[in-house]
Each structure stands twice: as C-alpha cells, then as structure tokens.
Design a protein around this motif. Structure first.
Motif, short mmCIF file in Angstrom:
data_model
loop_
_atom_site.label_atom_id
_atom_site.label_comp_id
_atom_site.label_asym_id
_atom_site.label_seq_id
_atom_site.Cartn_x
_atom_site.Cartn_y
_atom_site.Cartn_z
N ASP A 1 84.67 53.99 -5.00
CA ASP A 1 84.00 53.70 -6.45
C ASP A 1 84.93 52.78 -7.58
OD1 ASP A 1 81.80 56.34 -7.35
OD2 ASP A 1 81.41 54.34 -7.05
N ARG B 1 85.95 49.23 -8.99
CA ARG B 1 85.26 47.94 -9.39
C ARG B 1 85.79 46.94 -8.45
NH1 ARG B 1 83.97 48.65 -14.87
NH2 ARG B 1 82.07 50.25 -14.81
N ARG C 1 77.59 51.17 -14.31
CA ARG C 1 78.63 51.70 -13.11
C ARG C 1 78.43 50.81 -12.11
NH1 ARG C 1 77.35 56.24 -11.26
NH2 ARG C 1 75.19 56.54 -12.06
N ARG D 1 72.71 51.91 -8.64
CA ARG D 1 72.89 53.30 -8.50
C ARG D 1 72.00 54.19 -8.20
NH1 ARG D 1 78.30 54.61 -7.65
NH2 ARG D 1 79.88 53.27 -8.76
#
Ligand code: 3HC
Length: 303
Positions: free
Chosen positions: A10, A12, A134, A211
């Motif tokens: 997770d 970036r 996200r 997501r």
C-alpha cells in the motif's frame, strides 16, 4: 522496493518510480478522462449562471463551476506527471479518442436541474472520488483530497437548493421531481458498466488504482441517496427499489446499459453540443496559450 512490492504494501507510486507501462497508460487514461469530465461538466450548469433566480444562487453556481474548472486543471497537472501533455489530451477529447463522463451528455431543463446535479451527480462523484484519495498513484490521490473537499460543498449547495424549492410552490416541487426523474438513472451509470462487463476493473483493483468496484460504489450511492430522497420528499423513479434486510442494502433496478453504451459512444442527447463548445473554447483560447508561452520563453531568456 519494486513496483509490485510497493503496491502490495500500500505504498504510493510516485512519478519517478519504476512502473509497468500498462499502469502508466491506465493512469493517464483515467486521470485524463476524469479531467475532461470536470471541464465538460462546466457546460450543463454554466448555462444557468445568467438565469439564476437570485444573486445568492448566481454566486453559488459561479463558485461551483469555477471549482470544476480548477478540478480539471488540477487533474491535467496530475496526468502531466506521467509525461502526458494537456494540449494533446484536449485534442484527443475533441477528436473523440478519449472519453468524459456520460452524465454530462444530458440537458439541464430547469434551475431544479442545478440542485439535482449538486445532490445526485456530485453525490455520486463523492462516492467515487473519496476512495480515489487512497489510489496507488500519489499525484492522483493527493489531487482527490482537495477535490473531495470542494465536492462536498457542491453536493450540499445542491441539496439545500432542493430543500428550498420543495418548501416552495407546487410548480417548484414538480420541477424538482421532474429533474430527479431525469437524472436518477444517468447518475447510476456514472459508476460505469456492471463489474461483469467492465474490462478495466479487475486490473485497476489489482493495481489499487480503484479501491472498490463499479457495482460496490453504485450500491453505496443508492444506499446513501434513498434516505436523502425520503427526507427531501421526492420519489426515485425505480419500482424495484426496496430495503433488503438480509443484504443490509437497497435492492434496485438495473440501469439501461444499452443507453450508457450509446451515450459513451457519442449518441447521447448533448454529446455533439458539448464537443462543439469544447472545440470552440479551445480555438478561441489559442491566442492566450500562445501569449503565455511567448511570455514564459521571454522570461526564460529563450525568446
Ligand atoms: N461515462 C463515460 N465513460 C465511461 C463511463 C461513464 N459513466 N463508465 C465507464 N466508461 C468507460 C471507461 O472509461 C472505459 O473506457 P476506456 O477504457 O476507453 O477508458 C469503458 O467505459 C469500460 O469501463 P470500465 O468500468 O472498465 O472503466 P474504468 O475502470 O476506467 O471505470 C470509471 C470507469 C468508474 C469512470 C473510472 O474511470 C473512474 O472511477 N474514473 C475516475 C472518476 C471519474 O472519472 N468520474 C467522472 C465523473 S466527473 C465528476 O465526478 C466531476 C464532478 O464534479 C461531478
């Protein structure tokens, strides 16, 4: 850390990181089409700025349409971190090689449409965009954080306008219901085709660009909107809409996917008009771009 390790943890992905060409291409596609949607989305409501019923409504609508322009420019900047050129992206839009959201190909027939667009269309945008805060690509996710803050103002101003109209005359109440009837199903289509008919969702979920799937976000939007419709005093045009205790969600009918396909491929009520005006704005604005480039070159001492 490799790209796959970053995604698994997770982390970036940033512009200078190694990334599969397919990931870069998908990000340019999604960010560019999101930006195009923001810019084209200025047209339906922009048409009502000069016809707003009060100075307050005019000021609110002006602010909202200006926000959409800013969202578009923000997102073109995010696309440019991947080596895209906004002039080239605009040309692809105008030449039909890139898309924008189907929702903006419907006409705005009364000022109640401004309220319903704020409530439903910007509400759907919030459902879609909050998870994108996200998204695995850093510049896109960070752009979404600022955009989502402004979207919540967009939705609230629309809903407040509708509350005002629903407390008005019978004619105003029927204007609101007419707008709801026209915008409900196209709002559900904003989330894309069903997951089973979505060529991009599986890969975009694996790369954590998305997501949630199209159907998950559509369900979230329906669950959010039904109580709001009840509180507003409008009915949603879906005879199959009912609470399903077992699922803990609302059951609802299926949008007309053939309509979505027609609108996406250019055959919606307003497609031609939207692109004609985008092309005209691009032509009329060429001198500004040239002057800014010449000025920039002079400042950089290369002119
Ligand atoms: N309108 C136009 N095209 C659509 C669409 C729609 N409602 N739904 C799907 N499509 C297109 C996709 O772009 C894709 O075509 P492409 O491969 O040529 O790009 C094809 O139909 C198949 O759809 P998929 O579901 O497989 O494609 P995606 O995985 O890209 O999902 C999406 C589509 C849900 C729109 C996704 O791209 C996304 O979440 N984009 C970011 C959000 C966005 O663009 N929102 C647009 C609304 S504008 C807005 O919110 C502004 C606010 O101010 C109102």
């Amino acid at each position: 850390m490799t790209f796959d390790e970053s995604i698994a943890r997770d982390q970036r992905i940033e512009p200078a990181d190694d990334m599969p060409e397919g990931y870069r291409r998908t990000m340019v596609r999604q960010i560019a089409q999101h930006a195009h949607s923001e810019i084209i989305g200025m047209q339906p409501e922009g048409d009502w700025i000069t016809r707003a019923p009060t100075l307050r409504r005019k000021a609110i609508l002006l602010a909202k349409v200006q926000d959409e322009a800013g969202h578009g420019l923000y997102l073109y900047s995010a696309a440019e971190t991947l080596g895209a050129d906004r002039g080239d992206l605009t040309r692809r839009l105008i030449e039909g090689q890139q898309k924008y959201s189907s929702i903006f190909n419907y006409p705005t027939r009364s000022f109640a449409d401004v309220g319903v667009i704020g409530w439903l269309v910007d509400g759907a945008a919030i459902c879609n965009q909050v998870p994108l805060c996200r998204s695995s690509y850093g510049p896109y996710a960070r752009a979404m954080i600022r955009i989502c803050k402004e979207e919540s103002f967009h939705q609230r101003q629309g809903y407040e306008l509708l509350i005002t109209m629903m407390r008005g005359t019978p004619e105003q109440r029927s204007m609101v219901q007419d707008a709801v009837d026209r915008w409900w199903w196209p709002s559900l289509m904003m989330f894309g085709p069903p997951d089973a008919a979505s060529p991009n969702t599986a890969q975009s979920m694996a790369w954590k660009i998305k997501r949630h799937t199209n159907d998950e976000l559509r369900q979230r939007f329906v669950d959010m909107s039904v109580p709001q419709a009840v509180s507003l005093g409008v009915t949603l045009p879906d005879a199959e809409l009912r609470w399903n205790e077992e699922r803990g969600h609302y059951d609802f009918g299926q949008p007309d996917w053939a309509e979505l396909k027609r609108v996406i491929t250019g055959d919606g009520p307003m497609n031609e008009e939207r692109i004609r005006r985008r092309r005209a704005a691009d032509t009329d604005g060429a001198w500004v771009r040239e002057a800014a480039a010449a000025h920039g070159a002079r400042l950089a001492g290369v002119a």
